[in-house]
Each structure stands twice: as structure tokens, then as C-alpha cells.
Design a protein around this motif. Structure first.
Motif, PDB file in Angstrom:
ATOM      1  N   GLY A 181       0.789  -1.225   0.000  1.00 15.68           N
ATOM      2  CA  GLY A 181       0.000   0.000   0.000  1.00 15.68           C
ATOM      3  C   GLY A 181       0.816   1.268   0.000  1.00 15.68           C
ATOM      4  N   LEU A 182       2.137   1.163   0.045  1.00 20.29           N
ATOM      5  CA  LEU A 182       3.016   2.333   0.072  1.00 20.29           C
ATOM      6  C   LEU A 182       3.415   2.768  -1.329  1.00 20.29           C
ATOM      7  CD1 LEU A 182       5.598   1.578   2.909  1.00 20.29           C
ATOM      8  CD2 LEU A 182       4.332   3.715   2.646  1.00 20.29           C
ATOM      9  N   PRO A 183       3.728   4.061  -1.508  1.00 21.23           N
ATOM     10  CA  PRO A 183       4.414   4.458  -2.736  1.00 21.23           C
ATOM     11  C   PRO A 183       5.814   3.843  -2.777  1.00 21.23           C
ATOM     12  CG  PRO A 183       3.504   6.380  -1.585  1.00 21.23           C
ATOM     13  CD  PRO A 183       3.417   5.216  -0.638  1.00 21.23           C
ATOM     14  N   GLU A 184       6.347   3.653  -3.963  1.00 24.56           N
ATOM     15  CA  GLU A 184       7.713   3.174  -4.098  1.00 24.56           C
ATOM     16  C   GLU A 184       8.701   4.289  -3.739  1.00 24.56           C
ATOM     17  OE1 GLU A 184       8.195   0.101  -4.548  1.00 24.56           O
ATOM     18  OE2 GLU A 184       6.372  -0.628  -5.513  1.00 24.56           O
ATOM     19  N   LEU A 185       9.912   3.889  -3.334  1.00 26.61           N
ATOM     20  CA  LEU A 185      11.004   4.832  -3.097  1.00 26.61           C
ATOM     21  C   LEU A 185      11.793   5.025  -4.387  1.00 26.61           C
ATOM     22  CD1 LEU A 185      12.476   3.404   0.246  1.00 26.61           C
ATOM     23  CD2 LEU A 185      10.736   5.175  -0.012  1.00 26.61           C
ATOM     24  N   GLN A 186      12.295   6.255  -4.608  1.00 25.07           N
ATOM     25  CA  GLN A 186      13.121   6.490  -5.786  1.00 25.07           C
ATOM     26  C   GLN A 186      14.189   7.530  -5.462  1.00 25.07           C
ATOM     27  OE1 GLN A 186      10.869   8.261  -9.013  1.00 25.07           O
ATOM     28  NE2 GLN A 186      11.080  10.300  -8.153  1.00 25.07           N
ATOM     29  N   PRO A 263       2.424  11.363 -11.752  1.00 21.95           N
ATOM     30  CA  PRO A 263       1.284  10.528 -12.166  1.00 21.95           C
ATOM     31  C   PRO A 263       1.199   9.216 -11.381  1.00 21.95           C
ATOM     32  CG  PRO A 263       3.047  10.369 -13.775  1.00 21.95           C
ATOM     33  CD  PRO A 263       3.489  11.399 -12.786  1.00 21.95           C
ATOM     34  N   ASP A 264       2.356   8.653 -11.009  1.00 23.71           N
ATOM     35  CA  ASP A 264       2.365   7.477 -10.133  1.00 23.71           C
ATOM     36  C   ASP A 264       2.995   7.905  -8.816  1.00 23.71           C
ATOM     37  OD1 ASP A 264       1.326   5.638 -12.043  1.00 23.71           O
ATOM     38  OD2 ASP A 264       3.299   5.562 -12.995  1.00 23.71           O
ATOM     39  N   PRO A 265       2.320   7.655  -7.689  1.00 27.44           N
ATOM     40  CA  PRO A 265       2.851   8.132  -6.411  1.00 27.44           C
ATOM     41  C   PRO A 265       4.190   7.482  -6.071  1.00 27.44           C
ATOM     42  CG  PRO A 265       0.979   6.676  -6.066  1.00 27.44           C
ATOM     43  CD  PRO A 265       1.042   6.929  -7.532  1.00 27.44           C
ATOM     44  N   VAL A 266       5.146   8.300  -5.665  1.00 28.88           N
ATOM     45  CA  VAL A 266       6.452   7.814  -5.236  1.00 28.88           C
ATOM     46  C   VAL A 266       6.906   8.645  -4.039  1.00 28.88           C
ATOM     47  CG1 VAL A 266       7.202   6.957  -7.489  1.00 28.88           C
ATOM     48  CG2 VAL A 266       7.690   9.319  -6.842  1.00 28.88           C
TER      49      VAL A 266
END
Length: 290
Positions: A181-186, A263-266
């Protein structure tokens, strides 16, 4: 330093796996149940069998052309052995295993779907594809990734760290935190020579951030949003824990998280202080001069 990030909580999470079959199975649910009784132990076995007998877990077997094609090119990029990738591409039938569960502890949607797919795949000598990453999971690796009696898992068995290299350095991102359920890290613009140590740091940070997230999702009523700190410390103990190991040294460094929702949560990982060579300085502090 005391700022918080507000993150939305998904209502439902899904774990999806594909078993690439040379021929159809007469009764996939019966085969899965028989194999789970042989290959898994309580409490995981009880959780999985309970979901297998409920609407939370579905088994959908069709001719391969009845599903979107599995991405053979990505399976190869993410380490799939050529023979396994070829078997996936040549599969006449596919069994899709899909489980749903709320965010929180335990991640029953992933544990159950992976266990069922692994049980069927091992019984039929068929490749199992983790559709989320996507990657082919060798049967022995798949079963090692499942929780033991105490419920412990290695986070590195559930996430990948792909990276791409450009003119201004490498772009590194996790692929797997969204399972929970978390955004990815980048991190962008990682200098040459830092991809490996910064990747280790991201593994440890993913473990720490996931713990923070899960601690805010207690059993019972599910919140719409949760807050986690904007500045988070990551240490050698987090890095070891992500790999299922222990580390006596408490050395750690702070990093700052920036939530980029579209656009994609990170969650973009940044040094707390600006300045040249900050990533190199953080790695040197954490791991020693390289």
C-alpha cells in the motif's frame, strides 16, 4: 525536522501470481489444498487454507490466449532463466491466482497468493510468475520467501531495485512496496560508483518505512490516511533486517522523503541538506569510505 507526510491508505490490496501450465489441471483448488497441507506449516497453512476456501482468493484457469500475454522481455530483464522464460512463453494454459486483503499486518493477500501459486507450480513442475514485479520465482526461492512460524520474512524477497543509467547518473527505484500500500522509493541522479551502496541504503530504508507504515495500520478500523515522518533515519541494522540478518552496529544517517503523488505516487529520497556529493557523503558515513 518535525514535518509529516500524509499518505492515502488503499481500501484493498491484491496479490496476483500466474502459473504457466503445459496442460490444464482438473481441479486446481483441490491440488492446491493437498500440496499446502504437505508443504506449509501453521500458522501460515491455516491462513492460506482459510483464504483458499473464501471469496478473498480466486483461481482462474484458462487457455493462455485468454489472458494478456506475460511480459517475457521483462521476465528476462529481471533475472528469469532462459528456460523458464521460454516455458512461460510456450504455456498452453495459465492459472491466475489472485487474493485480496486490507492493508496492514499480515499481508495475507501476498502470502496466500504466493503460497497457493507455489504449491501448484511445484506439483506440476510449472513456472510461477509474480505478476507484480514481474519475475519468475524459482520454486525453492518462492518457498523460502514465505513466513516461518514467527511470521518473519526478508523484505528483499518481495522487492526489486531496478535502475537505469543516463547522462546525469542512475535512477534507482524500489519495485514492491506498493504490494503493501506504500508508494515506491526512488532516487534520481545517483553518481557512478554509488549504485550498489545507495541500493543497499534503499533496501534498509524500505524496511524502516514499511515498519512505520504498518505501525499506523492496526487491526480493526482502517484509516483513510496515515502520517509518517518526512525525515527518516536509516541504519546498518535496517539494511541487515531487510535481508533477514542481524547487525550489532547502530550507525545510521538521516534522509528526507518527498511525496510526489502523480502521475504514479512515489517517495523521492533526498539528502536532508543540499550540497555537492551529499549522496556520496551519506554512503561514506554509513558504510565507510569506499
Amino acid at each position: 525536522m518535525g514535518e509529516k507526510l500524509t499518505l492515502p491508505v488503499p481500501e484493498t490490496l491484491y496479490g496476483t501470481y500466474a502459473v504457466a501450465l503445459a496442460e490444464p489441471i482438473r481441479d486446481p483448488a483441490a491440488l492446491a489444498r493437498e500440496q499446502l497441507l504437505r508443504r506449509t506449516a501453521p500458522p501460515l497453512r491455516d491462513l492460506v487454507l482459510g483464504m483458499l476456501g473464501s471469496p478473498m482468493l480466486t483461481l482462474d484457469q484458462r487457455p493462455a490466449e485468454g489472458f494478456p500475454p506475460l511480459p517475457a522481455d521483462l521476465l528476462a530483464v529481471y533475472g528469469g532463466p532462459p528456460s523458464e522464460v521460454e516455458a512461460v512463453a510456450a504455456a498452453a494454459h495459465v492459472l491466475a491466482v489472485r487474493a485480496a486483503y486490507r492493508p496492514g499486518r499480515p499481508p495475507a493477500h501476498e502470502w496466500a497468493a504466493r503460497a497457493v501459486a507455489g504449491a501448484v507450480g511445484a506439483a506440476t513442475s510449472a513456472p510461477v510468475v509474480d505478476v507484480f514485479t514481474p519475475q519468475v520465482l524459482a520454486h525453492d526461492r518462492l518457498f523460502r520467501s514465505l513466513p516461518g512460524p514467527g511470521g518473519a520474512v526478508r523484505l528483499t524477497d518481495w522487492i526489486l531495485l531496478p535502475h537505469t543509467t543516463g547522462r546525469d547518473g542512475s535512477y534507482i527505484t524500489t519495485r514492491g512496496l506498493a504490494r503493501f500500500g506504500l508508494p515506491e522509493l526512488q532516487t534520481e541522479h545517483v553518481p557512478p560508483g554509488l549504485v550498489e551502496p545507495w541500493g543497499r541504503l534503499l533496501n534498509g530504508l524500505a524496511h524502516h518505512v514499511l515498519d512505520l507504515w504498518l505501525d499506523e495500520l492496526p487491526a480493526g478500523e482502517q484509516p483513510l490516511v496515515v502520517e509518517i515522518p518526512e525525515v527518516v533515519s536509516v541504519g546498518l541494522r535496517d539494511i541487515a533486517a531487510a535481508q533477514g540478518a542481524d547487525e550489532p552496529m547502530r550507525r545510521e544517517v538521516p534522509v528526507r522523503l518527498r511525496h510526489d503523488p502523480s502521475p504514479d505516487p512515489v517517495l523521492t529520497v533526498l539528502p536532508v541538506e543540499d550540497g555537492p556529493d551529499r549522496l556520496r557523503s551519506l554512503c561514506a558515513t554509513l558504510f565507510g569510505p569506499g
